[in-house]
Design a protein around this motif. Sequence first.
Motif, PDB file in Angstrom:
ATOM      1  N   ILE A  12      -1.530   5.301   7.108  1.00  0.00           N
ATOM      2  CA  ILE A  12      -0.777   6.496   6.806  1.00  0.00           C
ATOM      3  C   ILE A  12      -1.363   7.718   7.404  1.00  0.00           C
ATOM      4  O   ILE A  12      -0.528   8.692   7.698  1.00  0.00           O
ATOM      5  N   ALA A  25      -6.665  -1.332   0.987  1.00  0.00           N
ATOM      6  CA  ALA A  25      -6.576   0.189   0.845  1.00  0.00           C
ATOM      7  C   ALA A  25      -7.008   1.241   1.626  1.00  0.00           C
ATOM      8  O   ALA A  25      -6.495   2.192   2.176  1.00  0.00           O
ATOM      9  N   ASP A  51      -4.776   3.454   4.078  1.00  0.00           N
ATOM     10  CA  ASP A  51      -4.897   4.999   4.330  1.00  0.00           C
ATOM     11  C   ASP A  51      -5.141   5.387   5.869  1.00  0.00           C
ATOM     12  O   ASP A  51      -4.388   6.409   6.196  1.00  0.00           O
ATOM     13  N   ASP A  70       1.932   1.835  -3.464  1.00  0.00           N
ATOM     14  CA  ASP A  70       0.685   2.288  -4.206  1.00  0.00           C
ATOM     15  C   ASP A  70       0.671   3.824  -4.034  1.00  0.00           C
ATOM     16  O   ASP A  70       0.112   4.403  -5.026  1.00  0.00           O
ATOM     17  N   ARG A  71       0.715   4.150  -2.779  1.00  0.00           N
ATOM     18  CA  ARG A  71       0.289   5.607  -2.519  1.00  0.00           C
ATOM     19  C   ARG A  71       1.694   6.433  -2.875  1.00  0.00           C
ATOM     20  O   ARG A  71       1.674   7.660  -2.462  1.00  0.00           O
ATOM     21  N   GLY A  72       2.571   5.934  -3.405  1.00  0.00           N
ATOM     22  CA  GLY A  72       3.934   6.710  -3.611  1.00  0.00           C
ATOM     23  C   GLY A  72       4.864   6.949  -2.719  1.00  0.00           C
ATOM     24  O   GLY A  72       5.749   7.830  -2.959  1.00  0.00           O
ATOM     25  N   HIS A  73       4.804   6.027  -1.646  1.00  0.00           N
ATOM     26  CA  HIS A  73       5.794   6.378  -0.386  1.00  0.00           C
ATOM     27  C   HIS A  73       7.061   5.232  -0.894  1.00  0.00           C
ATOM     28  O   HIS A  73       6.848   4.555  -1.814  1.00  0.00           O
ATOM     29  N   HIS A  83       0.718  -1.251   0.194  1.00  0.00           N
ATOM     30  CA  HIS A  83      -0.090  -0.110  -0.026  1.00  0.00           C
ATOM     31  C   HIS A  83       1.025   1.308  -0.007  1.00  0.00           C
ATOM     32  O   HIS A  83       0.597   2.280  -0.741  1.00  0.00           O
ATOM     33  N   LEU A  84       1.936   1.220   0.664  1.00  0.00           N
ATOM     34  CA  LEU A  84       2.675   2.355   0.745  1.00  0.00           C
ATOM     35  C   LEU A  84       3.357   2.596  -0.577  1.00  0.00           C
ATOM     36  O   LEU A  84       3.387   3.842  -0.928  1.00  0.00           O
TER      37      LEU A  84
END
Length: 374
Positions: free
Chosen positions: A359, A352, A356, A30-33, A27-28
């Motif tokens: 995050i 997802a 979130d 996928d979220r651009g991290h 997930h990180l």
Amino acid sequence: MRVVIVTESFPPDVNGVAHCALQTARHLVDRGHSPLVVAPATAAGHGPDALAPCPVVRVPSLPLPGYPQVRVALPSRRVAAAITEHRADLVHLASPFVLGVRGMAAAARLGIPAVAVYQTDLAGYARTYMGAGEATAWRRIRSVHAAADRTLAPSSAALHDLEAHGVPRVRLWPRGVDTVRFRPDRRDEALRRELAPNGELIVGYVGRLAPEKQVELLAAACALDGVRVVIVGDGPSETSLRETLPGAVFLGRRTGDELARIFASLDVFAHTGPFETFCQTVQEAMASGVPVVAPAAGGPLDLVAHGRTGLLVPPGDADAVRDAVWSLLADPGLRTAYGAAGRATVEGRTWAAVGDQLIGHYADVLSSRTAVAA
């Protein structure tokens, strides 16, 4: 955000800690991290981590005596070096106990905030394996988690336990479920005929075969007429369970779409372990449209709505497990209703969505550190 995930277990290990760490890393990304995973080396060496969405640093490890499927990390400078070289903004500690303690210490030395994710009922395990040591286990848990900027508990029962034992700064963070992989339409009639050739109703258990899971509580259900018990998983209790559960089908470890097909092909899912801080397999059964029988303890209290998505029974009560299983098997309409309600309950609990939320916890911790520094 640059995050180092220090985890006590990671794929190819198959357990809740490993799965959650993998999903967090995915997930990180996928979220651009930019995550990096630090984990114990596997039994056969580590080689390429094909499932990992990010780099993985493996630390030398040894098998846990009497339970070789579990690896314990050895002292190593690689943890601090990995955190430093990754230029981490935050350290995520997945079920910290051995490797996570080193990650916590390194984060403290480097002045990097740490979020600790509580996932394993170590006090319950101490009770199971040693008959004592629960107080010692809680002292260890408290000392590790008290050093974190925030501890994330997977269920309301776990959150209450942590706070009751003096762990500060605890927040709730549940687990996600793959509702695309685990779904009712994967039900496979050919598989059902293979598992239950005489048309028996199928009761399934999925998880580790170890003393703390108390799978032997299915013995009374296994003896019911017209019932086939199916066991998915492996572990040190497998030999004794084969004797305790005559007539049960043992499928060993299964994963991925094959596991999803098995889940959806069950009539009832029965979980027996009373020490679950969450219990991911209950959620996967619900996503598969299967009614659940589980102990009224720990994580299942948040997951199973008694009388709507399944039945909660007193922990450790084999007769109650049998009676709950029988009541569901005797009523096809009730099974259908509970299964549909279970699926509806978990449809919004995707990885997802909970990723979130995680995050958001990271952002809170980082902003708190910034405010203190200012």
